[in-house]
Scaffold this active site. Structure first.
Site, mmCIF file in Angstrom:
data_model
loop_
_atom_site.group_PDB
_atom_site.id
_atom_site.type_symbol
_atom_site.label_atom_id
_atom_site.label_comp_id
_atom_site.label_asym_id
_atom_site.label_seq_id
_atom_site.Cartn_x
_atom_site.Cartn_y
_atom_site.Cartn_z
ATOM 1 N N GLU A 1 9.058 0.660 11.180
ATOM 2 C CA GLU A 1 10.515 1.257 11.144
ATOM 3 C C GLU A 1 9.407 2.867 11.780
ATOM 4 O O GLU A 1 8.178 3.378 10.747
ATOM 5 C CB GLU A 1 10.879 1.656 10.165
ATOM 6 C CG GLU A 1 12.267 2.388 10.298
ATOM 7 C CD GLU A 1 12.197 3.874 9.608
ATOM 8 O OE1 GLU A 1 12.323 4.731 10.373
ATOM 9 O OE2 GLU A 1 12.409 4.000 8.306
ATOM 10 N N GLU B 1 8.205 14.694 17.402
ATOM 11 C CA GLU B 1 8.386 14.450 16.241
ATOM 12 C C GLU B 1 7.799 15.636 15.091
ATOM 13 O O GLU B 1 6.740 15.617 14.823
ATOM 14 C CB GLU B 1 8.489 13.611 15.974
ATOM 15 C CG GLU B 1 8.984 13.420 14.416
ATOM 16 C CD GLU B 1 8.767 11.733 13.779
ATOM 17 O OE1 GLU B 1 10.124 11.554 13.103
ATOM 18 O OE2 GLU B 1 7.972 10.876 14.223
ATOM 19 N N LYS C 1 0.973 -1.032 -0.319
ATOM 20 C CA LYS C 1 -0.069 -0.051 0.152
ATOM 21 C C LYS C 1 1.317 1.255 -0.157
ATOM 22 O O LYS C 1 1.556 1.035 0.923
ATOM 23 C CB LYS C 1 -0.939 -0.335 1.010
ATOM 24 C CG LYS C 1 -1.829 1.523 0.863
ATOM 25 C CD LYS C 1 -2.784 1.621 2.122
ATOM 26 C CE LYS C 1 -2.019 2.599 3.882
ATOM 27 N NZ LYS C 1 -1.572 4.073 2.469
ATOM 28 N N CYS D 1 12.030 10.512 9.839
ATOM 29 C CA CYS D 1 12.232 10.484 10.587
ATOM 30 C C CYS D 1 13.568 10.473 10.921
ATOM 31 O O CYS D 1 13.550 10.286 13.200
ATOM 32 C CB CYS D 1 11.390 8.768 10.417
ATOM 33 S SG CYS D 1 13.207 7.481 9.530
#
Length: 535
Positions: free
Chosen positions: A302, A433, A226, A336
């Protein structure tokens, strides 16, 4: 030929002066702006030299519409305008894709091919990806907003390298002969795990495609992948090239759609044998729960990060500023493992802050299709507003806004390169983040203090260390609870280097030999021996 990591440093760590020096006239030309000027962003954006050819789902080797007939728009981050309408997959489409992958695994030729035959197909696919470098790069930049030079000179060559790396592994996967107590022959078989479900993010669509697809195919599995709803175009184009290379029907299936529908259906599907997800930590928790509540399929995650970048007192400040700038602002800060907590020793703190501010002011923001651009727009309005919200939070919490802090231009999702000083650990901009071009600079006194503060986070993806002292480097690399520590470098990626996190930054490793374990089952086979000559 320079490595991909070397090309990153050369391309994205150039001084602004060099950007003005090429050719007989100003290299920046019309349409460039320092972030403090937004006039160039009002110009008509450059039309990419690529056609959008594939907007359907790829199931069983054929491009097909979603069963519902629904589509959704994918947008140009430069303007917010529609690039194309893409098929919107739902649970029934995931069912079709999984059925095609299951048939290809159970009945098709892919797992039954020799490893050498699979290797040759992967190498042909890599050659086609390399041949279509410019088209892939244009789609990646158009759909994502990252600089075209970054896409064309760094990311597509990395994509090609990754698939050649995994092609090399295809015929080197094997088990062992194991000694046992007694008259038995014992061997282990390393078998493909089956149908792999994979969910990739929007910040590096093609590289994440390679991180997932490469090891899964090398091990002989079939795939349902996806794409992120923000960036479906480049991976669909790449998947088409795999079929041109001879990949059998049903081995690689692509479903575009949204997380709560297509993503949830894939994560909870009872006939998916393995799941791999890259994205936010909060979504990763949901994915893990769905996998557990269905058939307890193994999951590789991850996830997010809040990586410390530690500048020690012996650092060359000019070099440290440049590297810290790259560690944070690369890919519009949408990374990230971005070095989003810049810890600077108190003895060089003031000098560092002034030079970091000056470097941010020199950052060149504009249409990512223009040569020399360092920073394009953020991915979409949601991320754009999230970043501005964090900037307001930083100001309200008492951090010093050294530069930036607002949008650029009146259209698209451009954000000024932003630098905060006097940041404290408890502030949201130091804890959460942001995923944007916002540098938070914190002060520390000694190693014990910075180790404790750097580790005081729910994340553990990566860290950067900048020092001339090998003892200091060794102390920090062993003390920091993260999956990767870069010493006097940052974002040095290679196909062979494993990547993954501690704590809530994920589980498992991607890239390198370690990633193969995600897509293999280990079977022990025990056979009695009669009158063996030796044991």
């Amino acid at each position: 030929m320079a490595s991909s990591s070397t090309r990153i440093s050369r391309l994205l760590s150039r001084s602004s002066a060099s950007l003005f020096s090429r050719g007989g006239k100003g290299y920046l030309g019309a349409g460039f702006s320092r972030y403090s000027t937004a006039t160039a962003l009002e110009e008509e954006p450059i039309k990419p030299a690529v056609q959008v050819e594939h907007t359907q789902l790829l199931i069983g080797g054929k491009f097909v519409d979603a069963l519902s007939g629904k589509t959704f728009p994918t947008l140009d981050p430069r303007t917010g305008e529609v690039i194309a309408h893409v098929a919107e997959g739902h649970s029934e489409d995931v069912d079709r894709a999984v059925a095609a992958a299951r048939k290809a695994f159970d009945q098709g030729p892919w797992p039954k091919m020799t490893a050498y035959e699979r290797q040759r197909i992967l190498l042909r696919a890599a050659d086609l990806l390399e041949k279509h470098n410019d088209e892939l790069a244009a789609l990646e930049t158009w759909d994502n907003g990252k600089p075209y030079e970054q896409s064309a000179q760094i990311e597509i060559p990395m994509l090609v390298r990754l698939f050649r790396y995994y092609a090399g592994w295809a015929d080197k996967i094997h088990g062992m002969t194991v000694p046992a107590d007694g008259q038995y022959h014992v061997q282990t078989l390393h078998e493909p795990i089956g149908v792999a479900g994979q969910i990739i993010p929007w910040n590096f669509p093609l590289l994440m495609f390679a991180w997932k697809v490469g090891p899964a195919l090398a091990c002989g599995n079939t795939i349902v992948l996806k794409t992120a709803e923000q960036t479906p175009l480049s991976a669909l184009y790449a998947a088409k090239l795999f079929h041109e290379a001879g990949l059998p029907e049903g081995v690689l299936n692509m479903v575009s759609g949204f997380g709560p529908t297509a993503g949830a259906a894939l994560a909870s599907h009872m006939d998916v044998d393995k799941l791999a997800f890259t994205g936010s930590t909060d979504t990763g928790k949901v994915v893990l729960e769905l996998a557990a509540r269905s058939n307890l399929k193994p999951v590789t995650l991850e996830l997010g990060g809040k990586s410390p970048f530690i500048v020690c007192e012996d650092a060359d400040v000019d070099q440290a500023v440049e590297l810290a700038h790259f560690a944070l602002f690369f890919n519009q800060g949408q990374c990230c493992c971005a070095g989003s907590r810049t810890y600077v020793h108190e003895r060089v703190y003031d000098e560092f802050v002034e030079k970091a501010k000056a470097r941010a002011l020199k950052r060149i923001v504009g249409d990512p299709f223009k040569s020399g651009i360092e920073q394009g727009p953020q991915i979409d309005s949601e991320q754009f507003e999230k970043i501005l919200k964090y900037i307001r939070s930083g100001v309200q919490s008492g951090a010093t806004l050294e530069t930036g802090g607002d949008r650029l231009g009146s259209k698209g999702f451009y954000v000024q390169p932003t630098v905060f000083s006097n940041v404290e650990d408890g502030m949201l901009i130091a804890k959460e983040e942001i995923f944007g071009p916002v540098q938070s600079i914190l002060k520390f006194k000694d190693l014990d203090e910075v180790i404790e503060r750097a580790n005081n986070t729910r994340y553990g993806l990566a860290a950067g260390v900048f020092t001339k002292n090998i003892d200091t480097a060794n102390t920090l690399t062993r003390a920091l609870r993260v999956g990767t520590v870069w010493v006097n470098c940052f974002d040095t990626f290679d196909a062979a280097i494993p990547f993954g996190g501690y704590k809530m930054s994920g589980q498992g490793r991607e890239k390198g030999e370690y990633s193969l374990k995600n897509y293999l089952q280990v079977k022990a086979v025990v056979t009695p021996l009669k009158n063996p000559a030796w044991l």
